[in-house]
Design an enzyme around this catalytic site. Structure first.
Site: not given
Length: 527
Positions: A161, A191, A264
């Site tokens: 992402h 992901d 992230s």
């Protein structure tokens, strides 16, 4: 009477004893201080009073006091691993439709898409401010995240992402240098993404851990929260095997090291300086850290990254079944002692499972001799195997154990569900026949437009009934009750009576709703 030796003329007798006691007091105080975070060299759980007496007391105490050190921290580990961590910045050019009220969502994902829902749930996308440009005809979305090198030649791991749809990817290393990166491959289901940074063949890199972390282990999160590169936070492993609703392969490590937007794709290190996981999501009502963060385990990262590096995509094994968990009610209705395994709701036509003879209502209990705890574990296990591999499945089929050997197919990129029942399937139906003590009425499916030719369709549900509590609604089609096909209300009543006679507390029904099949265990009254 035996004479006792006269010790009154030995003045040195008590003096050494006082010294020994003094040494013990100091040693005890030093031990207490060590418990508060100060290390005292030379003492250990095996140190005994005899050890202290084996050398001069004063010299022993002086030695121990000299060796008192400061508390041990994480500085040495951080100094070693921090250079392998990078900040990742992306530009995404998007065309957007202008609207009259000027509303412009900051999310770069399609409204209603799985990723858009994912970020809405976990506090919004990492640093995507969503800047408009071009007079409302387009915008450049800028994003930022984290990552880390896994090889000296510039291969690095981050989140899908973070780089998904990026036109330009730049990374900044710990020493402040900026490089352009190329996306080698991504995997939306886990992901994860693999990128390649050009410009050097001697990048500092991190090693992915081989073992699984234990709950309570220390963990260090290093990354780029809120654009503040090179940030280190510490905590412990709070839980493992977490399912956060992101997909069938959820197996997250939960940590309480503070992780925020921008972290992230960054690594979670163990105290050996190895990457135990990739930080992916936070659970937060406010969007900031509340001590609940989720990391992708290193074992998953290894498998996915190896395929991304080899061919730019991930191929997963597939057996072609729709599965669901085995609840305690379902286990009772099937005569199982424990609620474990994966219940086959429906095998896909012409899929590997259907060809091997697996049927609806079968419970897959193990794969290649390894027990299957639940439906998620089956999905992860099969997905971790290569297409074309042969597997041995242990299956509970109509109360009997059997072994099924099959060859895995390849998981399709998209699986479209065929809807045999349209939205108006309940319209034009008669009131149907009441099924006593379940709180619903049913009618033969072939008598209701759009309901298909098999089973009975639910025409009415009492909102206070057991059927309503189990999620039954008007238009659902009941295909089987107690393992037997039904086509009339009489078939349903007969199957329920059989289950009651067999002293079962619930009866298992296979239900089709919106084109998807599932099993529902409905409690039945005695008598």
């Amino acid at each position: 009477m035996t004479d006792r030796p006269d010790l009154t003329n030995l003045p040195s007798y008590r003096q050494p004893r006082r010294s020994i006691f003094s040494a013990r007091r100091i040693a005890l105080m030093a031990s207490v201080v060590a418990g508060l975070g100060i290390a005292v060299h030379g003492f250990s759980p095996s140190t005994s009073p005899s050890d202290l007496l084996s050398s001069p007391a004063h010299a022993q105490v002086n030695n121990e006091v000299r060796k008192v050190e400061r508390p041990i921290g994480f500085a040495d580990i951080v100094e070693r691993v921090k250079p392998s961590v990078i900040s990742v910045k992306v530009n995404i050019k998007e065309k957007i439709a202008s609207n009259d009220d000027g509303d412009d969502s900051s999310s770069p994902f399609q409204p209603g898409s799985p990723m858009e829902r994912f970020f809405r749930r976990f506090g919004g996308p990492d640093g995507f401010p969503g800047q408009k440009g071009g007079g409302g005809r387009g915008r450049v979305v800028q994003g930022q995240g984290s990552g880390f090198f896994i090889s000296a030649d510039g291969f690095a791991v981050t989140n899908n992402h973070v780089v998904d749809g990026a036109d330009k990817v730049e990374v900044t290393t710990d020493d402040g240098k900026t490089y352009t990166a190329k996306v080698i491959g991504t995997d939306q289901r886990t992901d994860l993404a693999l990128i390649k940074v050009e410009g050097s063949s001697n990048f500092p890199f991190a090693k992915l851990a081989d073992g699984k972390p234990r709950i309570g282990d220390w963990v260090l999160a290093v990354g780029n929260p809120f654009g503040l590169g090179g940030t280190v936070t510490a905590g412990i492993v709070s839980a493992s095997g977490r399912d956060i609703g992101n997909g069938p392969y959820d197996d997250f490590i939960q940590i309480d090291a503070p992780v925020n937007k921008g972290n992230s794709g960054g690594p979670a290190f163990d105290t050996n300086g190895e990457v135990m996981g990739v930080n992916t999501a936070i659970y937060s009502p406010s969007g900031g850290s509340v001590g609940i963060a989720f990391s992708i385990p290193a074992s998953t990262v290894k498998t996915v990254v190896a395929q991304l590096k080899d061919k730019g995509s991930v191929s997963r094994g597939w057996i072609g079944v729709q599965i669901q968990p085995v609840t305690s009610d379902i286990a009772d209705s099937l005569g199982m002692k424990k609620a474990e395994g994966a219940l086959v709701a429906e095998p896909q036509a012409n899929g590997p499972a259907a060809k091997a003879g697996i049927e609806s209502g079968d419970v897959i209990t193990s794969v290649n001799g390894e027990a299957v705890k639940d439906a998620r574990e089956l999905a992860r296990t099969i997905g971790g195997l290569a297409p074309g591999a042969t597997v041995k499945l242990n299956v509970l089929h109509k109360g009997q154990d059997k072994v099924v050997n099959l060859t895995l197919g390849q998981l399709p990129n998209t699986v479209e569900a065929k809807a045999d029942t349209d939205k108006d399937s309940g319209k034009g139906a008669s009131r149907g026949t009441d099924v006593p003590k379940l709180g619903m009425t049913v009618a033969p499916a072939d008598s209701v437009a759009g309901a298909g030719k098999e089973g009975v369709v639910v025409t009415e549900v009492d909102p206070k009934s057991a059927a309503a509590e189990r999620g039954f609604k008007e238009g659902d089609v009941i295909l089987e009750v107690g393992g037997k096909s039904v086509s009339t209300a009489g078939d349903v009543r007969e199957a329920i009576n059989t289950a009651r006679t067999d002293n079962k507390n619930s009866v298992l029904m296979r239900v089709k709703s919106g084109g998807q099949s599932r099993f529902v265990a409905v409690p039945i009254a005695k008598g």
